[in-house]
Design a protein around this motif. Structure first.
Motif, PDB file in Angstrom:
ATOM      1  N   LYS A   1      -6.544  -0.123  -0.701  1.00 37.30           N
ATOM      2  CA  LYS A   1      -5.776  -0.392  -2.070  1.00 37.30           C
ATOM      3  C   LYS A   1      -6.009  -1.987  -2.452  1.00 37.30           C
TER       4      LYS A   1
ATOM      5  N   ASN B   1      -3.012   3.197   4.094  1.00 39.68           N
ATOM      6  CA  ASN B   1      -3.495   2.674   2.686  1.00 39.68           C
ATOM      7  C   ASN B   1      -4.076   1.319   2.833  1.00 39.68           C
TER       8      ASN B   1
ATOM      9  N   GLY C   1       0.815  -1.350   0.205  1.00 41.42           N
ATOM     10  CA  GLY C   1       0.217  -0.028  -0.080  1.00 41.42           C
ATOM     11  C   GLY C   1       0.900   1.232  -0.304  1.00 41.42           C
TER      12      GLY C   1
END
Length: 89
Positions: free
Chosen positions: A24, A21, A16
């Protein structure tokens, strides 16, 4: 063996780019792949565990749909994920 917090954070950082994140597609595929490999090892020791086998098949289906989505939207990222995770395609 379950996925520890440290291992999960390591996978998220690898695929990520940062800790935040997690949505993703590559991160989700990598996490599913790790859980699939853990469940596969469990099922080798406990071949009659039908409930875990059902969960494994659901995870494989989710990973397959995410891979199909990635293949249709961004083929280069798809190829990179396959290479990084050593998935056969």
């Amino acid at each position: 063996m379950s996925l520890t917090k440290e291992k999960k954070a390591e996978i998220i950082n690898t695929f990520g780019g940062s800790d935040k994140n997690t949505g993703k597609t590559e991160v989700q595929i990598a996490l599913y792949s790790r859980r699939i490999s853990d469940l596969t090892g469990h099922l080798k020791e406990h071949p009659k565990d039908k409930h875990s086998r059902h969960g494994l098949l659901k995870l494989v289906g989710k990973r397959k749909s995410l891979l199909a989505y990635l293949k249709n939207t961004e083929i280069e990222r798809y190829r990179q994920v396959l290479a990084d995770l050593d998935l056969r395609k």
